[in-house]
Motif scaffolding. Sequence first.
Motif, PDB file in Angstrom:
ATOM      1  N   ALA A 156      13.258  86.159  24.952  1.00  0.00           N
ATOM      2  CA  ALA A 156      11.838  86.715  24.945  1.00  0.00           C
ATOM      3  C   ALA A 156      11.793  87.488  23.908  1.00  0.00           C
ATOM      4  O   ALA A 156      12.698  88.331  23.356  1.00  0.00           O
ATOM      5  CB  ALA A 156      11.806  87.332  26.121  1.00  0.00           C
ATOM      6  N   TYR A 202      16.290  85.840  27.956  1.00  0.00           N
ATOM      7  CA  TYR A 202      15.307  86.124  29.077  1.00  0.00           C
ATOM      8  C   TYR A 202      15.813  85.402  30.255  1.00  0.00           C
ATOM      9  O   TYR A 202      16.336  84.327  30.301  1.00  0.00           O
ATOM     10  CB  TYR A 202      14.219  84.490  28.691  1.00  0.00           C
ATOM     11  N   PRO A 206      13.395  86.293  37.604  1.00  0.00           N
ATOM     12  CA  PRO A 206      13.572  87.734  38.151  1.00  0.00           C
ATOM     13  C   PRO A 206      12.872  88.124  38.912  1.00  0.00           C
ATOM     14  O   PRO A 206      11.512  87.597  39.303  1.00  0.00           O
ATOM     15  CB  PRO A 206      13.398  88.463  36.919  1.00  0.00           C
ATOM     16  N   VAL A 437       8.941  86.271  39.940  1.00  0.00           N
ATOM     17  CA  VAL A 437       7.797  86.429  39.473  1.00  0.00           C
ATOM     18  C   VAL A 437       7.183  85.061  39.164  1.00  0.00           C
ATOM     19  O   VAL A 437       5.993  84.973  38.803  1.00  0.00           O
ATOM     20  CB  VAL A 437       8.086  87.291  38.141  1.00  0.00           C
TER      21      VAL A 437
HETATM   22  C1  MV4 Z   1      11.049  89.624  31.009  1.00  0.00           C
HETATM   23  C2  MV4 Z   1      10.976  88.352  31.904  1.00  0.00           C
HETATM   24  C3  MV4 Z   1      12.504  87.639  31.716  1.00  0.00           C
HETATM   25  N1  MV4 Z   1      13.326  88.412  30.905  1.00  0.00           N
HETATM   26  N2  MV4 Z   1      11.994  89.768  30.081  1.00  0.00           N
HETATM   27  C4  MV4 Z   1       6.542  90.276  31.770  1.00  0.00           C
HETATM   28  C5  MV4 Z   1       5.820  91.706  31.545  1.00  0.00           C
HETATM   29  C6  MV4 Z   1       6.763  92.755  30.939  1.00  0.00           C
HETATM   30  N3  MV4 Z   1       6.431  94.085  31.498  1.00  0.00           N
HETATM   31  C7  MV4 Z   1       7.997  92.120  31.156  1.00  0.00           C
HETATM   32  N4  MV4 Z   1       8.029  90.668  31.619  1.00  0.00           N
HETATM   33  C8  MV4 Z   1       9.007  90.022  31.811  1.00  0.00           C
HETATM   34  N5  MV4 Z   1       9.909  90.174  30.878  1.00  0.00           N
HETATM   35  C9  MV4 Z   1      13.214  89.194  30.003  1.00  0.00           C
HETATM   36  N6  MV4 Z   1      14.201  89.563  29.330  1.00  0.00           N
HETATM   37  C10 MV4 Z   1      10.169  88.152  32.727  1.00  0.00           C
HETATM   38  C11 MV4 Z   1       8.910  88.874  32.516  1.00  0.00           C
HETATM   39  C12 MV4 Z   1       7.959  88.411  33.349  1.00  0.00           C
HETATM   40  C13 MV4 Z   1       7.745  89.178  34.588  1.00  0.00           C
HETATM   41  C14 MV4 Z   1       8.122  90.296  34.818  1.00  0.00           C
HETATM   42  C15 MV4 Z   1       7.563  91.118  35.713  1.00  0.00           C
HETATM   43  C16 MV4 Z   1       6.625  90.691  36.397  1.00  0.00           C
HETATM   44  C17 MV4 Z   1       6.180  89.519  36.297  1.00  0.00           C
HETATM   45  C18 MV4 Z   1       6.712  88.772  35.113  1.00  0.00           C
HETATM   46  C19 MV4 Z   1       6.026  87.400  35.087  1.00  0.00           C
HETATM   47  C20 MV4 Z   1       6.553  86.566  34.076  1.00  0.00           C
HETATM   48  C21 MV4 Z   1       7.449  87.283  33.266  1.00  0.00           C
END
Ligand code: MV4
Length: 590
Positions: A156, A202, A206, A437
């Motif tokens: 990411a 990434y 999660p 998510v």
């Molecule tokens: C991530 C992730 C997976 N891996 N980081 C999206 C918004 C930001 N606050 C962080 N996010 C994410 N970061 C890593 N290293 C997946 C997301 C993410 C996500 C996180 C929380 C709630 C919804 C989401 C939807 C898509 C991706």
Amino acid sequence: MFDTVLIANRGEIAIRVMRACRELGLRSIAVYSEADRDAPHVAYADAAFLLGPAPSAESYLNIPRIVEVARQSGAGAVHPGYGFLAENAEFARAVEAAGLVFVGPPAEAMERMGGKTAARREATAAGVPVVPGALEPIEELDEVRRLGAEFGYPIAIKAVGGGGGRGLRVVRDPAEIADAFASARREAEVAFKNGALYVEKYLDHPRHIEIQILADAHGNAVHLGERDCSVQRRHQKLIEEAPSPALSPELRAEMGAAAVRLAQSVGYVSAGTLEFLFQDGQYYFLEMNTRIQVEHTVTEQVYGVDLVKAQLRVARSEPLWLRQADLVPRGHAIECRINAEDAAHGFRPALGTVGAYREPAGPGVRVDSGVRADYTIPPFYDSLLAKLVTYGDSRDEAIARMLRALAEYEVGGLTTTIPFHRAALDHPVFRAGELSVNFIAQHPELIERAAALAPAPVASAEAAEPPAPPRNFTVEVNGRRFGVAVFGAGPAPAAATEPQPGAANGRRPAKKAAMAAQVDGVISPIQGRVAAVRAEAGQQVEAGQVLFVIEAMKMENEITAPHAGMIAEVHAQVGGTVEAGAVLATFSKL
Ligand code: MV4
């Protein structure tokens, strides 16, 4: 210490804060923009002051003006709510410099947690796990490639100034790095005025789990467990619940202790939230939200603590009256965000006028609303109308109550997320609590089901506008005539539309309409600012080619050519604003 609080916000959260003020015997002062003279939060307050014109920059984001009004009004404290200036350290400083109490954390704690890489360093120093990745901003593509090789793909790319998914790019192959980096940088520069980026491994399934903490000004802090906010779309949360179906009491205690440790290490005071990703039994700190959050309600219901009153009491320097050992969640609470959005069309905003309006009630139901019957929602702010919260002894009871309450909820005149929520709460994956998510993206049947549950448009004079069928217009642009097909939500024609020839019941397949017009338009589906124009008159374009970038709600939206053809005329310029339905360019088939 203070007996009057100015609430530097609008909508449901302004009313939520005023309710807390009233229970504590504090006077509340509303502020409002020219678009909000008729808004419910203005009517609820003990007094109200006009800030300025409708755009947020001139009203709810205007720091000198808000501080001036706070002084004039006799307020002793300012509560920022969420959004707007809530996480702006400069605002917190300006409030304090005017001799007023800022109901929130010290500016310094906000700043220490403001940058994502800085927050990751603070977490690491406090012994709180973070997602594997960089702890400093990255400048060089080679460094990104090196980290990609180290963690394996996908990785990411994230904005240091980020949050809310803005500037986030997932890279699945090293060949995509250069483009992803450049586009993340542009989006970050627009959204945060900070193009700095970094990289994390990434995680692909999660949960989003966040820990609520509360700290006083004397070094005491507790946590109030977690909220599971995994049901999101494009980083907009739609459903939140507490407790998370995924956490054991042991993990809750461990994550809670980690959150308290981190908050205390940066000198945090007030209510705050630490966001984590949770996957395969492991938790990873993501970022801190240094404000009261939209979804604080579910924590309030299961912990029996009024978090907004707690913020006000802590701001009055009261030592914390809660003991960690007494803070045990009871039962289960769920929040559904009732937005004026059309789930069937990508959750596009569907602002307009609320007609009939009736809120659900009865056992286990709470509604925090910012609207009322016959209220026209101004198009300048967000689309959250209300939060519907249900609670019960068990998750199943909270779900049953939510389905019952959603069925009772009547919002006439607008398309809302209510049908989506009915579909989601009834979905076997949601019922089983097996969420990541990716829930919405992986279950397109949710959207179909929501569309089927949406109330049929009512064909009466007072009724809401029905979903717009494609409409054909003849327009003159600089004296030249064009046929334009408008798809989706566009400006309603000034006069009542006459039935289209061959358009039984006013509908007509989009394809036919497009073919009927030899020249059609590239339409903006949203209101926003033109960030880029990649079309010029006479240019030949491919289907799907990006012609415009429209920035709305700080996201970049790419507007593409619906089919191959030639640009006739371009009507948008960089820096300009466009309405939803605006014709950005006219466009002919070759
Ligand atoms: C991530 C992730 C997976 N891996 N980081 C999206 C918004 C930001 N606050 C962080 N996010 C994410 N970061 C890593 N290293 C997946 C997301 C993410 C996500 C996180 C929380 C709630 C919804 C989401 C939807 C898509 C991706």
